[in-house]
Design an enzyme around this catalytic site. Structure first.
Site, mmCIF file in Angstrom:
data_model
loop_
_atom_site.group_PDB
_atom_site.id
_atom_site.type_symbol
_atom_site.label_atom_id
_atom_site.label_comp_id
_atom_site.label_asym_id
_atom_site.label_seq_id
_atom_site.Cartn_x
_atom_site.Cartn_y
_atom_site.Cartn_z
ATOM 1 N N GLU A 61 0.834 -1.212 0.000
ATOM 2 C CA GLU A 61 0.000 0.000 0.000
ATOM 3 C C GLU A 61 0.866 1.259 0.000
ATOM 4 O OE1 GLU A 61 -2.210 -1.550 3.443
ATOM 5 O OE2 GLU A 61 -4.016 -0.943 2.378
ATOM 6 N N GLU A 97 -3.887 -9.269 4.196
ATOM 7 C CA GLU A 97 -4.602 -8.899 5.429
ATOM 8 C C GLU A 97 -5.758 -9.831 5.742
ATOM 9 O OE1 GLU A 97 -3.593 -6.840 3.073
ATOM 10 O OE2 GLU A 97 -2.798 -4.992 3.911
HETATM 11 C C1 3H9 Z 1 -1.291 -4.739 7.271
HETATM 12 O O1 3H9 Z 1 -0.352 -4.440 6.602
HETATM 13 C C2 3H9 Z 1 -2.456 -3.815 7.537
HETATM 14 C C3 3H9 Z 1 -2.521 -2.639 6.606
HETATM 15 O O2 3H9 Z 1 -3.219 -2.964 5.435
HETATM 16 C C4 3H9 Z 1 -3.272 -1.487 7.208
HETATM 17 C C5 3H9 Z 1 -2.758 -0.918 8.477
HETATM 18 C C6 3H9 Z 1 -3.505 0.301 8.895
HETATM 19 N N1 3H9 Z 1 4.731 -7.528 11.693
HETATM 20 O O3 3H9 Z 1 7.583 -15.382 8.610
HETATM 21 P P1 3H9 Z 1 8.985 -15.246 9.036
HETATM 22 C C7 3H9 Z 1 8.077 -11.391 11.988
HETATM 23 S S1 3H9 Z 1 -1.399 -6.251 8.031
HETATM 24 C C8 3H9 Z 1 5.489 -7.908 12.717
HETATM 25 O O4 3H9 Z 1 9.550 -16.275 9.950
HETATM 26 P P2 3H9 Z 1 9.818 -15.594 6.302
HETATM 27 C C9 3H9 Z 1 7.736 -12.853 12.259
HETATM 28 O O5 3H9 Z 1 6.861 -12.972 13.351
HETATM 29 C C10 3H9 Z 1 0.156 -7.042 7.668
HETATM 30 N N2 3H9 Z 1 6.324 -8.975 12.653
HETATM 31 O O6 3H9 Z 1 9.989 -15.073 7.795
HETATM 32 C C11 3H9 Z 1 9.105 -13.436 12.534
HETATM 33 O O7 3H9 Z 1 9.459 -13.092 13.864
HETATM 34 P P3 3H9 Z 1 10.313 -14.113 14.769
HETATM 35 C C12 3H9 Z 1 0.197 -7.584 6.293
HETATM 36 C C13 3H9 Z 1 6.376 -9.642 11.509
HETATM 37 O O8 3H9 Z 1 11.007 -15.122 5.574
HETATM 38 C C14 3H9 Z 1 10.014 -12.635 11.593
HETATM 39 O O9 3H9 Z 1 9.288 -11.448 11.268
HETATM 40 N N3 3H9 Z 1 1.413 -8.333 6.110
HETATM 41 C C15 3H9 Z 1 5.600 -9.293 10.405
HETATM 42 O O10 3H9 Z 1 9.462 -17.033 6.294
HETATM 43 C C16 3H9 Z 1 10.340 -13.367 10.312
HETATM 44 O O11 3H9 Z 1 9.121 -13.801 9.707
HETATM 45 C C17 3H9 Z 1 1.496 -9.654 6.373
HETATM 46 O O12 3H9 Z 1 0.533 -10.271 6.761
HETATM 47 C C18 3H9 Z 1 4.757 -8.168 10.521
HETATM 48 N N4 3H9 Z 1 3.993 -7.737 9.506
HETATM 49 O O13 3H9 Z 1 8.547 -14.814 5.720
HETATM 50 C C19 3H9 Z 1 2.833 -10.303 6.124
HETATM 51 N N5 3H9 Z 1 5.849 -10.164 9.402
HETATM 52 O O14 3H9 Z 1 11.588 -14.264 14.043
HETATM 53 C C20 3H9 Z 1 3.172 -11.254 7.246
HETATM 54 C C21 3H9 Z 1 6.762 -11.024 9.866
HETATM 55 O O15 3H9 Z 1 10.414 -13.387 16.075
HETATM 56 N N6 3H9 Z 1 4.484 -11.811 7.110
HETATM 57 N N7 3H9 Z 1 7.089 -10.724 11.144
HETATM 58 O O16 3H9 Z 1 9.504 -15.386 14.826
HETATM 59 C C22 3H9 Z 1 4.780 -12.833 6.254
HETATM 60 O O17 3H9 Z 1 3.958 -13.283 5.480
HETATM 61 C C23 3H9 Z 1 6.162 -13.414 6.328
HETATM 62 O O18 3H9 Z 1 6.711 -13.054 7.576
HETATM 63 C C24 3H9 Z 1 7.143 -12.932 5.213
HETATM 64 C C25 3H9 Z 1 8.568 -13.436 5.535
HETATM 65 C C26 3H9 Z 1 6.677 -13.489 3.870
HETATM 66 C C27 3H9 Z 1 7.185 -11.436 5.151
#
Ligand code: 3H9
Length: 699
Positions: A111, A131
């Site tokens: 976004e 999301e």
């Molecule tokens: C949003 O954006 C709302 C908006 O539209 C509007 C707002 C107003 N936040 O998965 P991994 C941490 S909603 C905080 O093992 P990978 C994760 O917990 C969000 N922490 O790595 C982990 O911590 P730990 C929309 C996050 O390489 C570490 O990072 N976005 C977040 O296998 C490594 O992650 C999503 O839903 C976060 N957003 O995969 C994306 N993301 O090491 C969610 C990750 O302490 N994330 N962490 O266990 C993912 O899909 C995967 O993490 C990603 C990397 C593909 C990015």
């Protein structure tokens, strides 16, 4: 001259002449937490007041562009500046702002890019709006700006599917403007120069119009009502995308209101618990440290389980040697593996070439001795301790030193199995769930002598297979089956006391289960539970009225469910209908036991079912079979089809509340004090004012 300054720990500006680069650096995934929002807002304001700057390029350091809003902040009081305001300021910048995307630009990260005036992707890029997987919707302009660039249909697919697309697809759709290769900072510099030279056009996304598509909106809304009746945010996504035809500001307000209403739902809390839980289960000391190399796997048994496990290994690129005692068993194993792999090709999960490579890495054999060179053996034969003892005794002689010896047993004592070898330190349980190449749960069962590097290798193996490994201690049924055996009794009780199997199924499907327990039994084969009840018949308490005799009597007719055409349901017609003969058996048993059937509401059915599940789940945490409540939750989400939006049985327990749970158990206990007992841990939690979330935090 280049001037670099940090605005805070996450945001820095590098200015050379008329070009300003904003770098986002918030490892590991550059989530747009408070410092990122504050820093971006300050950077845009500062640079707009800096006379010589003619273009701003935003890029990120590390492995990825912004992967979204910081999920850890959700559920806490929001702190300004809010993400939509930051992005509106970017779009309103009088100096053109471009973004350079690499890695995974997801949610709020994508976004952010949509609010800039041009987007350059770097090869390997994935963009998406995930999301919906968190019970939310894109709440920082995604539902308004993406339709302006790529159309309503593309936006709807991305926001409802929650799956990212690759850079080429995003480029073709118009969601990004270019796809190049190179280092993000260098690309940022050269693209910024192009903006100045006039060869890279820029424009605010909000200046574009959206073509209305009422047919798409109606068809999508109807499909959701049919397919996802339980979920809240998908319906809100349709509402928000529909508003994208309005002027941007108006649409953004509708999106914001919809986002905030999603934020308030228990579904959001459940789905975010699932997101962090999936990662938390392997974030434990037992999963870390030294591991043993696993380059080749041996599997004993070519039945459904053995073949499923073999398929999972082959899909992960591991060569597999499968052992069977007779040629026809081996042929069946090969046929099942081939069929599984072909299914993966049909579902678009595997290319034809990769399927051929996987089959070439599959080596069937009738000789146990052929396991002498494998690094991991997984025994997947039927549940007989004698057979398993014999196998492990042989493996002890055949396998090379340091090989890991695993049993896929669903119930049996890993310590007894390990005792048949002179190397109990190399033995552990690896309990897969059927179909093993599809279901993501892997219970990793620690024996009393299992070596730390063997246990850590189990977690590494789970990760390699893209499974969710959960640590369990030895007991009958480990975490999942032990809890299931307990609540299955409550299901039997409901049926004997008056509810029909179909009523129970319907009520639980209303709660969010994909299939009610009787439909699952019919699908899996009622003979499986029957065999297990026979195995444990000597442990049955004759005073136990929950011994599901109706299930036994149904099996005695040779009715095992779908595979025999009859079970709780009759499958002879176009659609399954309740089997009247099974209902007659239930009635017959009710009168033998002197039970007067009573009516149960759907609500009561759900309450009893979930309470029984929670009771045993609490005991599993109490006696240490599961390390923490979250481990139980993930077992049920990834192995038993528990609705993800409810987070798991113990997350659900927190929503119900401990006082209510104890009151329910005590009320049911007046009918049957033997079955309904309040676990000591639950009482203690009540006294301490503790929650399961609190226990998770304590670890
Ligand atoms: C949003 O954006 C709302 C908006 O539209 C509007 C707002 C107003 N936040 O998965 P991994 C941490 S909603 C905080 O093992 P990978 C994760 O917990 C969000 N922490 O790595 C982990 O911590 P730990 C929309 C996050 O390489 C570490 O990072 N976005 C977040 O296998 C490594 O992650 C999503 O839903 C976060 N957003 O995969 C994306 N993301 O090491 C969610 C990750 O302490 N994330 N962490 O266990 C993912 O899909 C995967 O993490 C990603 C990397 C593909 C990015």
């Amino acid at each position: 001259m280049t001037d670099t300054r940090a605005l805070n720990d996450n945001i820095s500006i590098e200015q050379s002449g008329d070009i300003a680069l904003i770098c986002i650096n918030n490892p590991p995934v550059n989530a747009s937490g408070l410092l990122v929002r504050q820093g971006l807002m300050a950077a845009i304001t500062d640079l707009n007041a800096t006379a010589e700057v003619k273009v701003i390029a935003i890029y990120a350091a590390g492995r990825t562009f912004v992967a979204g809003a910081d999920i850890k902040e959700f559920g806490k009081p929001p702190v300004e500046p809010f993400l939509p305001d930051v992005f509106n300021a970017i779009e309103a910048s009088s100096i053109p702002v471009i973004s350079i995307l690499h890695g995974t630009a997801l949610g709020g990260g994508f976004e952010l890019a949509l609010a800039t005036h041009a987007r350059i992707g770097i090869e390997g890029l994935k963009v998406g709006l995930p999301e919906v997987n968190l019970g939310l919707l894109p709440g920082a302009g995604g539902t308004q700006r993406l339709p302006r660039l790529a159309g309503m249909a593309f936006t709807m697919d991305m926001a409802l599917g929650g799956k990212p697309v690759n850079g080429a697809t995003a480029l073709e759709a118009g969601a990004i403007d270019r796809l190049v290769s190179g280092d993000p900072r260098k690309v940022a510099l050269s693209a910024a120069q192009e903006v100045i030279d006039g060869t890279l056009p820029t424009r605010p996304t909000g200046s574009l119009a959206v073509e209305a598509d009422p047919d798409l909106l109606e068809a999508t809304a109807n499909k959701l009502r049919m397919k996802q009746p339980h979920l809240y945010s998908p319906h809100k996504i349709v509402e928000a995308v529909a508003a994208s035809v309005k002027p941007l500001e108006e649409g953004l307000q509708i999106e914001r209101a919809a986002f905030l209403s999603c934020m308030d739902t228990p579904q959001r809390a459940g789905l975010i618990h699932a997101f962090f839980g999936e990662r938390a289960v392997s974030n434990i000391p037992e999963a870390k440290g030294d591991t043993r190399d696993i380059a080749k796997v041996g599997i004993i048994g070519g039945g459904t389980m053995g073949s499923g496990i073999a398929t999972a290994c082959l899909l992960a690129g591991l060569p597999v040697r499968m052992i069977e005692v007779a040629q026809d068993g081996l042929d069946r194993g090969l046929a099942t593996v081939t069929n599984n792999l072909e299914g993966a090709v049909k579902r678009g999960k595997l290319t034809e070439a990769k399927k051929d490579a996987a089959l070439a890495a599959f080596q069937p054999s009738l000789m146990m001795e052929d396991l002498s060179d494998v690094d991991l053996v997984i025994e997947a034969v039927f549940e007989s301790m004698d057979v398993k003892r014999d196998i492990f005794g042989k493996l002890d002689v055949i396998c090379k030193e340091g090989a890991i010896l695993a049993s896929n047993t669903s119930y049996l004592d890993i310590n007894d199995i390990a005792a048949c070898t002179k190397r109990p330190q190399d033995v552990l349980g690896l309990h897969f769930f059927s179909p093993a190449h599809v279901m993501r749960l892997l219970e990793i069962v620690q024996g009393k002598d299992t070596a730390p590097d063997v246990l850590a290798s189990g977690f590494a193996f789970a990760k390699r297979l893209k499974k969710v490994g959960v640590l369990a201690q030895v007991c009958d049924g480990f975490i999942g089956n032990r809890i299931m055996n307990h609540y299955a009794k409550a299901v039997g009780y409901l049926v004997l006391d008056g509810a029909s199997p179909a009523e129970v199924d319907q009520a639980l499907e209303g709660f969010g289960l994909a299939m009610g327990p009787h439909k699952v039994g019919d699908l899996a084969g009622l003979d499986i539970g029957w065999a297990n009840r026979k195995r444990t018949a000597d442990q049955r308490d004759p005073a136990d009225r929950y011994a599901t005799p109706h299930a036994d009597r149904i099996c005695e007719q040779g009715w095992f469910g779908r595979k025999t055409g009859t079970g709780y349901y009759d499958y002879s017609g176009d659609r399954p209908v309740p089997n009247p003969a099974a209902l007659a058996i239930i009635d017959e048993i009710r009168s033998e036991l002197g039970i007067t059937p009573q009516a149960f509401s759907a609500e009561e059915i759900v309450e009893r079912y979930i309470t029984a599940m929670i009771v045993e789940a609490v005991r599993v945490v109490e006696d240490g079979t599961a390390k923490r409540p979250v481990d139980v939750d993930m077992v049920f989400l990834f192995g038993y089809g528990f609705p993800r939006f409810r987070g798991g049985p113990l997350h659900e327990a927190d929503q119900i509340g401990i006082d209510t749970l104890i009151a329910r158990i005590e009320r049911y206990g007046t009918e049957d004090p033997r079955y309904w007992q309040v676990p000591a841990l639950l009482r203690k939690m009540q006294e301490d004012g503790e929650t399961f979330a609190g226990l998770n935090r304590k670890g």
